[in-house]
Design an enzyme around this catalytic site. Structure first.
Site, PDB file in Angstrom:
ATOM      1  N   LYS A 158       6.347   5.518  14.203  1.00 13.24           N
ATOM      2  CA  LYS A 158       6.876   4.302  13.585  1.00 13.24           C
ATOM      3  C   LYS A 158       7.938   4.613  12.523  1.00 13.24           C
ATOM      4  O   LYS A 158       7.776   4.269  11.350  1.00 13.24           O
ATOM      5  CB  LYS A 158       5.719   3.508  12.966  1.00 13.24           C
ATOM      6  CG  LYS A 158       6.075   2.090  12.542  1.00 13.24           C
ATOM      7  CD  LYS A 158       4.883   1.448  11.841  1.00 13.24           C
ATOM      8  CE  LYS A 158       5.239   0.078  11.296  1.00 13.24           C
ATOM      9  NZ  LYS A 158       4.152  -0.504  10.493  1.00 13.24           N
ATOM     10  N   ARG A 164      -2.988   4.687   5.193  1.00 21.88           N
ATOM     11  CA  ARG A 164      -2.949   4.198   3.812  1.00 21.88           C
ATOM     12  C   ARG A 164      -3.796   5.069   2.891  1.00 21.88           C
ATOM     13  O   ARG A 164      -4.776   5.657   3.317  1.00 21.88           O
ATOM     14  CB  ARG A 164      -3.465   2.755   3.731  1.00 21.88           C
ATOM     15  CG  ARG A 164      -2.687   1.760   4.579  1.00 21.88           C
ATOM     16  CD  ARG A 164      -3.310   0.365   4.483  1.00 21.88           C
ATOM     17  NE  ARG A 164      -2.571  -0.593   5.303  1.00 21.88           N
ATOM     18  CZ  ARG A 164      -2.809  -0.824   6.591  1.00 21.88           C
ATOM     19  NH1 ARG A 164      -3.786  -0.161   7.203  1.00 21.88           N
ATOM     20  NH2 ARG A 164      -2.094  -1.707   7.256  1.00 21.88           N
ATOM     21  N   HIS A 198       5.654   5.950   1.121  1.00 25.24           N
ATOM     22  CA  HIS A 198       6.405   4.819   0.585  1.00 25.24           C
ATOM     23  C   HIS A 198       5.471   3.649   0.322  1.00 25.24           C
ATOM     24  O   HIS A 198       4.336   3.613   0.810  1.00 25.24           O
ATOM     25  CB  HIS A 198       7.524   4.387   1.554  1.00 25.24           C
ATOM     26  CG  HIS A 198       7.036   3.937   2.888  1.00 25.24           C
ATOM     27  ND1 HIS A 198       6.683   4.822   3.886  1.00 25.24           N
ATOM     28  CD2 HIS A 198       6.819   2.699   3.419  1.00 25.24           C
ATOM     29  CE1 HIS A 198       6.289   4.172   4.970  1.00 25.24           C
ATOM     30  NE2 HIS A 198       6.358   2.862   4.711  1.00 25.24           N
ATOM     31  N   HIS A 242       3.731   6.811   8.060  1.00 25.28           N
ATOM     32  CA  HIS A 242       3.541   6.588   9.490  1.00 25.28           C
ATOM     33  C   HIS A 242       3.597   7.934  10.209  1.00 25.28           C
ATOM     34  O   HIS A 242       4.471   8.753   9.922  1.00 25.28           O
ATOM     35  CB  HIS A 242       4.615   5.651  10.031  1.00 25.28           C
ATOM     36  CG  HIS A 242       4.737   4.382   9.242  1.00 25.28           C
ATOM     37  ND1 HIS A 242       3.707   3.472   9.146  1.00 25.28           N
ATOM     38  CD2 HIS A 242       5.746   3.885   8.490  1.00 25.28           C
ATOM     39  CE1 HIS A 242       4.090   2.465   8.384  1.00 25.28           C
ATOM     40  NE2 HIS A 242       5.317   2.699   7.963  1.00 25.28           N
ATOM     41  N   SER A 286       0.854  -1.196   0.000  1.00 26.46           N
ATOM     42  CA  SER A 286       0.000   0.000   0.000  1.00 26.46           C
ATOM     43  C   SER A 286       0.882   1.235   0.000  1.00 26.46           C
ATOM     44  O   SER A 286       1.989   1.232   0.532  1.00 26.46           O
ATOM     45  CB  SER A 286      -0.987   0.071   1.176  1.00 26.46           C
ATOM     46  OG  SER A 286      -0.332   0.317   2.394  1.00 26.46           O
ATOM     47  N   GLU A 307      11.181   3.709  10.458  1.00 26.64           N
ATOM     48  CA  GLU A 307      11.592   2.342  10.136  1.00 26.64           C
ATOM     49  C   GLU A 307      12.790   2.312   9.200  1.00 26.64           C
ATOM     50  O   GLU A 307      13.034   3.240   8.425  1.00 26.64           O
ATOM     51  CB  GLU A 307      10.432   1.541   9.554  1.00 26.64           C
ATOM     52  CG  GLU A 307       9.819   2.125   8.301  1.00 26.64           C
ATOM     53  CD  GLU A 307       8.502   1.450   7.924  1.00 26.64           C
ATOM     54  OE1 GLU A 307       7.801   0.924   8.811  1.00 26.64           O
ATOM     55  OE2 GLU A 307       8.172   1.451   6.727  1.00 26.64           O
ATOM     56  N   GLN A 334       1.622   4.408   1.729  1.00 22.93           N
ATOM     57  CA  GLN A 334       1.382   4.650   3.142  1.00 22.93           C
ATOM     58  C   GLN A 334       2.422   5.596   3.714  1.00 22.93           C
ATOM     59  O   GLN A 334       3.432   5.904   3.084  1.00 22.93           O
ATOM     60  CB  GLN A 334       1.440   3.323   3.906  1.00 22.93           C
ATOM     61  CG  GLN A 334       2.788   2.618   3.793  1.00 22.93           C
ATOM     62  CD  GLN A 334       2.789   1.250   4.488  1.00 22.93           C
ATOM     63  OE1 GLN A 334       3.314   1.151   5.587  1.00 22.93           O
ATOM     64  NE2 GLN A 334       2.210   0.242   3.859  1.00 22.93           N
ATOM     65  N   LYS A 386      -7.396  -2.491   2.116  1.00 21.57           N
ATOM     66  CA  LYS A 386      -7.680  -2.086   3.491  1.00 21.57           C
ATOM     67  C   LYS A 386      -8.220  -0.659   3.526  1.00 21.57           C
ATOM     68  O   LYS A 386      -8.288   0.033   2.502  1.00 21.57           O
ATOM     69  CB  LYS A 386      -6.415  -2.211   4.345  1.00 21.57           C
ATOM     70  CG  LYS A 386      -5.916  -3.642   4.495  1.00 21.57           C
ATOM     71  CD  LYS A 386      -4.687  -3.703   5.399  1.00 21.57           C
ATOM     72  CE  LYS A 386      -4.201  -5.139   5.565  1.00 21.57           C
ATOM     73  NZ  LYS A 386      -2.996  -5.221   6.445  1.00 21.57           N
TER      74      LYS A 386
END
Length: 403
Positions: free
Chosen positions: A126, A281, A262, A103, A99, A128, A101, A287
């Site tokens: 989040k 998302r 990303h 954070h 997806s 990462e 998305q 979703k």
């Protein structure tokens, strides 16, 4: 202290033996039954309640074990994060896009959790880090402005769904007003009528199917076709003309801070993040899409992919360290070359989790570790590895708190 870790079977994962997640778990656990018809998407190593790790030889979770032995975390961890492991360590095996998305940062994460606790189930941010294990395709951050403008010149289908007036304003922008104009264009795309998106995607796909190879390559036709098969008529298919597209080679890494757009597209990687599962998302997904939230929080920084690549520092002849600009986590990549019989892992002042990706070894406690074995290491613990199969490099990754 060996861990039993949680497998997530999301539908975007790789199936059966094609999944690195599945083959790692199978190698370390003879009782695991590999189902060729199941997608094995993620291996979670840590204490997140959606997929907690268990102590293999004890009847308790890693979270409970840490609470009963909080000194194992290291004193700096306890001061900053309390009696908790602040990171979530993962292996990902991606068959199709996860997806488009981003954070949220800490403030936004708290706000979203308070407003929509059933959707955003924790209040943590989040950031990462992803390190490729195989060639790994990813969309990452907004492209340089000149690249986006070039695509808009040659893609009438994209101009139609954005709106010619907004495109013209963006094309005429200078550096000072680019971000605002880009946000307007991207918002217009992501909120466009679904029927118009479907029509213009079909027109573009039909045009590209009859185009010469050089045009197809310049417009990423193969990628567009693949995304459209997996997510037909999804607005996210147009995202490839806004975001950097790159294939990372094994060992290459990217760091994604809060609010960075990303989408992972395919391949296998090691991933480490703050202990959260918050995802906002907006495309390439079945979703829930939260387009208003994503539009509000994105950075809209236009940079080449080289700005997203994250370079390690070398600690010794076997260990490279990926240390992002957050306290929650860092990751060491440990490669013991063929012919070397042993290696002493660099002691960390904080608790860590280590996974064997390739090779077989015996650790100080005379316990044999196989490909896929995962161990929890208390802070300041000294661990020696005796290599038991030295004809190929032994590859391990170790996540620990970045304090």
């Amino acid at each position: 202290m060996e861990l039993q870790c949680k497998i997530q079977t999301y539908d975007w994962g790789r199936y059966g033996i094609d999944s690195t997640v599945a083959t790692l778990v199978k190698s370390a656990n003879s009782e695991f039954t590999l189902d060729e018809k199941r997608p094995y998407a993620e291996l979670w190593m840590g204490t997140h309640p959606n997929g907690p790790s268990y102590m293999k030889d004890l009847d308790m979770t890693l979270e409970q074990y840490i609470k009963e032995n909080s000194n194992f975390l290291g004193k700096d961890v306890k001061k900053i994060f309390g009696e908790h492991l602040p990171f979530l360590f993962k292996v990902l095996s991606v068959n199709k896009a996860l997806s488009i998305q981003a954070h949220p940062n800490k403030e936004k994460a708290k706000e979203l959790h308070q407003q929509y606790p059933t959707i955003y189930k924790d209040a943590n941010y989040k950031p990462e880090l992803a390190i490729a294990l195989t060639p790994f395709e990813v969309l990452c951050g907004f492209r340089p402005v000149r690249e986006i403008k070039e695509f808009l010149k040659v893609l009438p289908e994209l101009r139609v769904v954005i709106g010619e007036d907004k495109v013209l304003k963006f094309m005429a922008t200078d550096e000072a007003t680019t971000n605002r104009a880009l946000k307007t264009c991207f918002h217009s795309l992501m909120t466009c009528d679904a029927g118009l998106i479907e029509l213009q995607l079909r027109k573009l796909l039909d045009r590209l199917s009859n185009s010469d190879e050089s045009l197809r390559q310049s417009l990423h036709a193969s990628l567009l076709e693949r995304l459209h098969i997996d997510y037909p008529a999804d607005v996210g298919c147009f995202g490839i003309y806004f975001f950097n597209y790159v294939t990372m080679q094994p060992g290459e890494a990217i760091y994604l801070g809060p609010n960075e757009p990303h989408a992972y597209l395919s391949g296998d990687c090691i991933e480490c993040m703050a202990c959260s599962d918050n995802v906002v998302r907006a495309g390439l997904t079945s979703k829930l899409k939260d387009v208003p939230t994503l539009m509000e929080m994105l950075t809209y920084n236009c940079e080449p992919i080289s700005a997203k690549r994250f370079q390690p520092t070398r600690e010794d002849d076997c260990t490279e360290l990926f240390r992002p600009p957050v306290l929650d986590f860092a990751v060491a990549k440990i490669t013991i070359p063929p012919g070397r019989s042993s290696y002493n892992i660099i002691p960390r002042s904080t608790a860590s989790i280590l996974i064997i990706i390739n090779g077989k070894g015996e650790i100080s406690s005379s316990k044999v570790l196989y490909r896929g074995s995962v161990i929890f290491i208390p802070g300041n613990e000294k661990i020696g590895i005796k290599v038991l199969c030295g004809c190929h490099p032994m590859l391990m990754f170790q996540a620990f708190v970045n304090v």
